[in-house]
Design a protein around this motif. Structure first.
Motif, PDB file in Angstrom:
ATOM      1  N   ALA A 137      47.662  33.303  21.994  1.00  0.00           N
ATOM      2  CA  ALA A 137      47.380  33.081  23.415  1.00  0.00           C
ATOM      3  C   ALA A 137      46.153  33.869  23.855  1.00  0.00           C
ATOM      4  N   LEU A 138      45.954  35.063  23.297  1.00  0.00           N
ATOM      5  CA  LEU A 138      44.790  35.861  23.645  1.00  0.00           C
ATOM      6  C   LEU A 138      43.515  35.323  22.999  1.00  0.00           C
ATOM      7  N   LEU A 139      43.628  34.744  21.797  1.00  0.00           N
ATOM      8  CA  LEU A 139      42.453  34.210  21.119  1.00  0.00           C
ATOM      9  C   LEU A 139      41.931  32.948  21.790  1.00  0.00           C
ATOM     10  N   CYS A 140      42.823  32.140  22.324  1.00  0.00           N
ATOM     11  CA  CYS A 140      42.443  30.839  22.879  1.00  0.00           C
ATOM     12  C   CYS A 140      42.289  30.950  24.382  1.00  0.00           C
ATOM     13  N   LYS A 141      41.070  30.915  24.843  1.00  0.00           N
ATOM     14  CA  LYS A 141      40.812  30.997  26.278  1.00  0.00           C
ATOM     15  C   LYS A 141      40.774  29.607  26.873  1.00  0.00           C
ATOM     16  N   GLY A 142      41.306  29.444  28.047  1.00  0.00           N
ATOM     17  CA  GLY A 142      41.290  28.159  28.730  1.00  0.00           C
ATOM     18  C   GLY A 142      39.948  27.881  29.356  1.00  0.00           C
ATOM     19  N   GLY A 143      39.670  26.617  29.592  1.00  0.00           N
ATOM     20  CA  GLY A 143      38.428  26.217  30.231  1.00  0.00           C
ATOM     21  C   GLY A 143      38.665  25.830  31.674  1.00  0.00           C
ATOM     22  N   ASP A 144      37.726  25.051  32.233  1.00  0.00           N
ATOM     23  CA  ASP A 144      37.824  24.679  33.632  1.00  0.00           C
ATOM     24  C   ASP A 144      38.700  23.457  33.863  1.00  0.00           C
ATOM     25  N   GLY A 145      39.003  22.738  32.790  1.00  0.00           N
ATOM     26  CA  GLY A 145      39.769  21.515  32.962  1.00  0.00           C
ATOM     27  C   GLY A 145      41.200  21.800  33.376  1.00  0.00           C
ATOM     28  N   GLY A 146      41.798  20.870  34.113  1.00  0.00           N
ATOM     29  CA  GLY A 146      43.176  21.038  34.537  1.00  0.00           C
ATOM     30  C   GLY A 146      44.132  20.719  33.416  1.00  0.00           C
ATOM     31  N   VAL A 147      45.402  21.047  33.655  1.00  0.00           N
ATOM     32  CA  VAL A 147      46.437  20.767  32.670  1.00  0.00           C
ATOM     33  C   VAL A 147      46.834  19.301  32.767  1.00  0.00           C
ATOM     34  N   SER A 148      46.733  18.584  31.673  1.00  0.00           N
ATOM     35  CA  SER A 148      47.057  17.167  31.626  1.00  0.00           C
ATOM     36  C   SER A 148      48.441  16.991  31.012  1.00  0.00           C
ATOM     37  N   VAL A 149      49.302  16.276  31.703  1.00  0.00           N
ATOM     38  CA  VAL A 149      50.642  16.009  31.164  1.00  0.00           C
ATOM     39  C   VAL A 149      50.529  15.227  29.857  1.00  0.00           C
ATOM     40  N   LEU A 150      49.637  14.240  29.828  1.00  0.00           N
ATOM     41  CA  LEU A 150      49.431  13.475  28.603  1.00  0.00           C
ATOM     42  C   LEU A 150      48.915  14.374  27.483  1.00  0.00           C
ATOM     43  N   GLY A 151      47.955  15.243  27.818  1.00  0.00           N
ATOM     44  CA  GLY A 151      47.396  16.134  26.805  1.00  0.00           C
ATOM     45  C   GLY A 151      48.439  17.073  26.239  1.00  0.00           C
ATOM     46  N   VAL A 152      49.232  17.681  27.105  1.00  0.00           N
ATOM     47  CA  VAL A 152      50.292  18.585  26.648  1.00  0.00           C
ATOM     48  C   VAL A 152      51.286  17.840  25.773  1.00  0.00           C
ATOM     49  N   THR A 153      51.633  16.622  26.164  1.00  0.00           N
ATOM     50  CA  THR A 153      52.573  15.824  25.379  1.00  0.00           C
ATOM     51  C   THR A 153      52.013  15.533  23.984  1.00  0.00           C
TER      52      THR A 153
END
Length: 295
Positions: A137-153
């Motif tokens: 979780a610390l290695l992977c930084k999030g970007g500006d994009g929102g959380v996508s239900v399809l993407g998470v699935t």
């Protein structure tokens, strides 16, 4: 027993490091205009060719029983679905978040092995899982994009199918060599990748138009595919599914290290803490000495 356990841990660590080199080749091929489907086709196609030559040279032979065909076809389907869903998730969500979610697969492996095969989740294994997931979780930084239900699935499907792949290798894979097993997995992957490409409107894989593209595709086939999967299969047989999955936390660590060393990315305190947590998890698993799941 110590020698067998040591070999298994060494194979698991080496497999994770090899797989962590995947972004180098994939990024280069995408920059050359290849789609994820075409990149996967060349990756698996070249890997199957190289492994086939190796199996033929070893004299092991290619013969399979009907049951073995079914198991290896299932492994190929699981691996293809895992790869395709993961790459498809990049179209709808931030890649850093996708990488973070993907590495819930060690928890899925531990859950399946505990629920269905009676594997006991020790305090050491549970602690190592928590350390590894925290480090990732610390290695992977999030970007500006929102959380996508399809993407998470899509990423959760990828993680689950990869977890099931590891479990099936452990519990049901033929007693063939790791090279022969991986050869058939790659062979069964190819039709599914082609079918997905056809559904996406691409009748044929895009050509490799330059020598560097060919070399990057070959690197993808050799390092994060042939070496990684063969070593992973050996590790699963020697030390079991869950320890091998936990050592997979070294995959994103390798990607981060390559980014710092080759791409000029900054080594921040956040990354240092993440690396320390992952190394602590792998060290704990190694010292705990998980009992091999198969003789």
């Amino acid at each position: 027993m110590f020698g067998k356990r040591f070999r298994g841990m060494a194979c698991g660590i080496a497999a994770a490091v090899c797989y962590g080199m995947n972004p180098l080749g994939a990024t280069a091929l995408y920059a050359g205009g290849l789609t994820p489907d075409s990149a996967l086709f060349y990756r698996y196609g070249f890997a199957a060719l190289l492994l086939g030559v190796g199996v033929a040279a070893s004299g092991e032979g290619f013969r399979l029983t009907r049951r073995e065909v079914g198991v290896l076809a299932s492994l190929g389907a699981l691996f293809a679905v895992s790869s395709l869903t993961f790459f498809e998730s990049f179209r709808v969500m931030d890649t850093g978040l996708a990488c973070t979610i993907l590495f819930v697969y060690p928890l899925m492996v531990a859950g399946v092995m505990t629920a269905f095969f009676g594997e006991r989740l020790t305090w050491a294994m549970g602690t190592a899982l928590a350390l590894a997931l925290g480090g990732i979780a610390l290695l992977c930084k999030g970007g500006d994009g929102g959380v996508s239900v399809l993407g998470v699935t899509l990423v959760l499907v990828s993680a689950l199918t990869y977890a099931l792949y590891i479990v099936v290798v452990n519990r049901a894979a033929p007693r063939a060599s790791a090279a022969k097993l991986t050869f058939y997995v790659m062979l069964f992957c190819l039709p599914l990748v082609l079918a997905h490409e056809a559904l996406a409107g691409q009748a044929l894989p895009q050509p490799l138009t330059t020598l560097p593209m060919f070399l990057w595709a070959l690197m993808l086939a050799v390092v994060p595919t042939v070496l990684s999967l063969v070593l992973m299969a050996m590790a699963v047989r020697l030390v079991g599914s869950t320890p091998t999955a936990v050592m997979g936390a070294l995959e994103p660590l390798t990607a981060v290290a390559l980014g710092v060393a080759l791409l000029g990315e900054a080594l921040t305190p956040r990354l240092c803490v993440g690396i320390a947590l992952i190394l602590a998890a792998v060290t704990l698993i190694t010292l705990a000495g998980a009992k091999p799941a198969r003789a």
